[in-house]
Design a protein around this motif. Structure first.
Motif: not given
Length: 355
Positions: A267-274, A289-296
């Motif tokens: 999950i990415i959150v773009f913030a700080n544009n009030p 953070g980057a995904y670590t697992g068996n999937y994409t």
């Protein structure tokens, strides 16, 4: 935390011979002896029940007319057993009677009640912010006319003046006079510390406000008896509330659990544009953070205009992903009715079958 039972009720519940007792008292009249059937759903954001009462003696005819009926009354279902100390029970969260149906068929006269709980009630009630965005209040036409005379959308803003917890408390306690049970500490490091820029307009429903607020956190709201609510933050390290066994009381009959691949997984959150400036002059990015697992890796982006710091943006991203993981776990457990169990309890299953 499980509902508290007396020692005698807990002992009877673990016994081999059980005599169920279901308490239904509406408008101070005890209908418990008439209960034939109850289907009661206690779910994450709604609860509802269908109750069938016997009318074989025509005793309910007097409350089955247009002018005298059970519609609109608030009550609670008590679940328990007949014990050596009498009928004992533990109450679920409050319900309101929403429809009543009288049925006559060969050999049977019935009264069927459809009831809804506290979440449904709050989906009907619109709220407003008091002058200066001090607190929430149930919509009052006189206040709307005075306070919102120049604003047809009746907008109001809590400008980082209250924590998420305080805003939830204001909806439940200030607006409705209900109770939010004590929630100690910072817990998820969001609900008792983060003060959002929270805007409301067009007199939103109370349930929508609560949903928006709790979604900012890793916590959940749980309705309780007597118009009370808990805030719950489930964690792996939590103590077990109830344990069920395949080989001893309390027994379970069937258990299944399915684990699911969580997508999205980052999950990415773009913030700080009030000020909603084109080009986002000072972009802040929250990231699980980057995904670590068996999937994409599958990224989902969210916009949070009014979050100002990277720390808060990271916490919002973490809260979103945590909720995705928690709400995608699927499973079921079939047990003889246990009056302790409530939503978000931590249940342990000890299964020795096949060993």
């Amino acid at each position: 935390m499980a509902r508290t039972l007396s020692a005698t009720l807990l002992s009877a519940q673990n016994g081999t011979q059980r005599k169920p007792y279901i308490r239904v008292v509406i408008n101070s009249v005890d209908y418990s002896a008439r209960v034939l059937f109850v289907e009661h759903h206690e779910e994450a954001y709604r609860d509802y029940a269908t109750i069938i009462l016997s009318n074989s003696d025509r005793g309910l005819d007097s409350v089955a007319t247009a002018s005298s009926n059970l519609l609109g009354y608030r009550f609670r279902i008590g679940y328990g057993l007949t014990t050596g100390a009498g009928d004992e029970y533990s109450e679920a969260a409050d319900l309101w009677v929403k429809s009543q149906q009288m049925i006559s068929r060969p050999g049977e006269l019935l009264c069927v009640l459809y009831c809804e709980g506290q979440w449904a009630y709050l989906r009907e009630q619109r709220v407003m912010a008091t002058l200066g965005a001090g607190n929430f209040a149930v919509v009052d036409p006189d206040d709307v006319k005075v306070t919102g005379a120049n604003d047809p959308f009746f907008s109001a803003v809590f400008e980082r003046t209250k924590t998420v917890y305080s805003l939830i408390e204001s909806v439940l306690e200030s607006a409705f006079g209900w109770t939010l049970n004590t929630f100690a500490g910072t817990q998820d490091a969001i609900i008792n510390s983060f003060k959002p820029y929270f805007s409301i307009e067009e007199l939103p429903y109370a349930a929508a406000i609560l949903n928006d607020l709790i979604q900012m956190t890793k916590c959940y709201l749980r309705p309780k008896a007597n118009l009370a609510w808990d805030i719950v933050y489930p964690q792996d390290a939590d103590a077990v509330d109830e344990t069920f066994y395949s080989y001893q009381a309390p027994y379970f009959k069937e258990y299944a659990e399915k684990i699911n691949l969580v997508v999205p997984n980052r999950i990415i959150v773009f913030a700080n544009n009030p000020d909603n400036v084109e080009g986002w002059p000072d972009l802040v990015i929250g990231d699980t953070g980057a995904y670590t697992g068996n999937y994409t890796e599958v990224i989902e982006a969210h916009i949070a205009w009014y979050i100002l710091t990277e720390d808060d943006a990271d916490k919002r991203a973490s809260a979103i992903l945590t909720r995705y993981k928690a709400e995608q776990l699927a499973g079921y457990l079939v047990v003889p009715h246990d009056s302790r169990v409530e939503l978000y309890d931590k249940v342990s299953v000890v299964d020795t079958r096949g060993v």
